[in-house]
Design a protein around this motif. Structure first.
Motif, mmCIF file in Angstrom:
data_model
loop_
_atom_site.group_PDB
_atom_site.id
_atom_site.type_symbol
_atom_site.label_atom_id
_atom_site.label_comp_id
_atom_site.label_asym_id
_atom_site.label_seq_id
_atom_site.Cartn_x
_atom_site.Cartn_y
_atom_site.Cartn_z
ATOM 1 N N ALA A 68 0.860 -1.191 0.000
ATOM 2 C CA ALA A 68 0.000 0.000 0.000
ATOM 3 C C ALA A 68 0.895 1.240 0.000
ATOM 4 N N PRO A 69 1.495 1.552 -1.151
ATOM 5 C CA PRO A 69 2.394 2.712 -1.214
ATOM 6 C C PRO A 69 1.676 3.995 -0.772
ATOM 7 N N GLY A 70 2.361 4.768 0.040
ATOM 8 C CA GLY A 70 1.796 6.028 0.528
ATOM 9 C C GLY A 70 1.010 5.904 1.819
ATOM 10 N N TYR A 71 0.829 4.688 2.302
ATOM 11 C CA TYR A 71 0.018 4.488 3.508
ATOM 12 C C TYR A 71 0.614 5.225 4.703
ATOM 13 N N THR A 72 1.912 5.082 4.900
ATOM 14 C CA THR A 72 2.539 5.716 6.067
ATOM 15 C C THR A 72 2.568 7.233 5.948
ATOM 16 N N ASP A 73 2.449 7.758 4.742
ATOM 17 C CA ASP A 73 2.380 9.214 4.557
ATOM 18 C C ASP A 73 0.998 9.756 4.896
ATOM 19 N N ARG A 74 -0.039 8.985 4.602
ATOM 20 C CA ARG A 74 -1.418 9.464 4.780
ATOM 21 C C ARG A 74 -2.021 9.090 6.120
ATOM 22 N N ILE A 75 -1.576 7.986 6.700
ATOM 23 C CA ILE A 75 -2.171 7.490 7.945
ATOM 24 C C ILE A 75 -1.194 7.754 9.091
ATOM 25 N N LEU A 76 -1.567 8.664 9.982
ATOM 26 C CA LEU A 76 -0.683 9.081 11.060
ATOM 27 C C LEU A 76 -0.628 8.085 12.218
ATOM 28 N N PHE A 77 -1.742 7.396 12.486
ATOM 29 C CA PHE A 77 -1.825 6.461 13.610
ATOM 30 C C PHE A 77 -2.297 5.102 13.114
ATOM 31 N N PRO A 78 -1.404 4.321 12.518
ATOM 32 C CA PRO A 78 -1.808 2.989 12.033
ATOM 33 C C PRO A 78 -2.288 2.115 13.201
ATOM 34 N N MET A 79 -3.275 1.299 12.927
ATOM 35 C CA MET A 79 -3.840 0.416 13.950
ATOM 36 C C MET A 79 -4.326 -0.846 13.256
ATOM 37 N N ASP A 80 -4.194 -1.975 13.927
ATOM 38 C CA ASP A 80 -4.709 -3.247 13.417
ATOM 39 C C ASP A 80 -5.101 -4.107 14.613
ATOM 40 N N LEU A 81 -5.765 -5.211 14.356
ATOM 41 C CA LEU A 81 -6.274 -6.045 15.449
ATOM 42 C C LEU A 81 -5.167 -6.700 16.265
ATOM 43 N N SER A 82 -4.036 -7.020 15.648
ATOM 44 C CA SER A 82 -2.939 -7.609 16.433
ATOM 45 C C SER A 82 -2.389 -6.576 17.427
ATOM 46 N N LEU A 83 -2.342 -5.321 17.017
ATOM 47 C CA LEU A 83 -1.884 -4.268 17.925
ATOM 48 C C LEU A 83 -2.910 -4.007 19.034
ATOM 49 N N VAL A 84 -4.187 -4.085 18.690
ATOM 50 C CA VAL A 84 -5.236 -3.932 19.702
ATOM 51 C C VAL A 84 -5.084 -5.020 20.771
ATOM 52 N N ARG A 85 -4.835 -6.248 20.345
ATOM 53 C CA ARG A 85 -4.649 -7.341 21.306
ATOM 54 C C ARG A 85 -3.451 -7.077 22.209
ATOM 55 N N LYS A 86 -2.346 -6.646 21.614
ATOM 56 C CA LYS A 86 -1.154 -6.319 22.409
ATOM 57 C C LYS A 86 -1.447 -5.212 23.415
ATOM 58 N N MET A 87 -2.244 -4.239 23.004
ATOM 59 C CA MET A 87 -2.586 -3.122 23.892
ATOM 60 C C MET A 87 -3.492 -3.576 25.036
ATOM 61 N N ILE A 88 -4.361 -4.557 24.769
ATOM 62 C CA ILE A 88 -5.196 -5.117 25.843
ATOM 63 C C ILE A 88 -4.313 -5.845 26.850
ATOM 64 N N VAL A 89 -3.424 -6.701 26.351
ATOM 65 C CA VAL A 89 -2.541 -7.480 27.224
ATOM 66 C C VAL A 89 -1.649 -6.548 28.054
ATOM 67 N N ALA A 90 -1.179 -5.456 27.451
ATOM 68 C CA ALA A 90 -0.316 -4.495 28.147
ATOM 69 C C ALA A 90 -1.122 -3.524 29.022
#
Length: 145
Positions: A68-90
């Motif tokens: 997804a070229p340009g994704y990191t330029d347009r999306i300031l706060f990337p998030m996905d379900l694996s990160l959500v799980r890590k955030m719950i555990v932490a």
């Protein structure tokens, strides 16, 4: 108007949508929605239900910048379900409102990057609707116990 036209032909569906939207609006006033959970069990159960939805596969892993070229330029706060799980555990996500907000960010990012009329946006609306229903159910169950 979409709602009016369909509410004429499908009054039961329109009433259910209205009730659901009212319930979503009232979530912010519900103490159980904002209550911090002392352990991660309830939030991980909610995460598991949400991540097993048929459209969740798209959101389980971080977006690969090479796919997804340009994704990191347009999306300031990337998030996905694996990160959500890590955030719950932490214990960075401690309430249903925290969870709902992070999953909402996943959906927002997807529509922002791909466009409102894209196939991904269609999947996102389905996923977000499912998440809303699961959060409503979790808060209802937490309020009654």
């Amino acid at each position: 108007c979409y709602f009016t036209l369909h509410s004429f032909y499908y009054p039961t569906i329109a009433l259910k949508l209205f009730d659901r939207n009212q319930a979503l609006l009232l979530l912010d006033k519900n103490e159980a929605y904002h209550r911090n959970h002392p352990d991660t069990t309830a939030l991980l159960q909610l995460w598991k239900r949400v991540s097993s939805h048929r459209t969740a596969a798209v959101f389980r892993k971080p977006v690969n910048p090479s796919e997804a070229p340009g994704y990191t330029d347009r999306i300031l706060f990337p998030m996905d379900l694996s990160l959500v799980r890590k955030m719950i555990v932490a214990k960075m996500i401690r309430s249903y409102s925290d969870f709902h907000g992070r999953v909402g960010l996943i959906c927002h990012n997807c529509v922002k990057f791909n466009g409102r009329e894209s196939d991904y946006a269609i999947l996102t609306r389905d996923f977000e609707s499912y998440v809303d229903d699961q959060v409503l159910t979790a808060v209802k169950n937490a309020s009654s116990s």
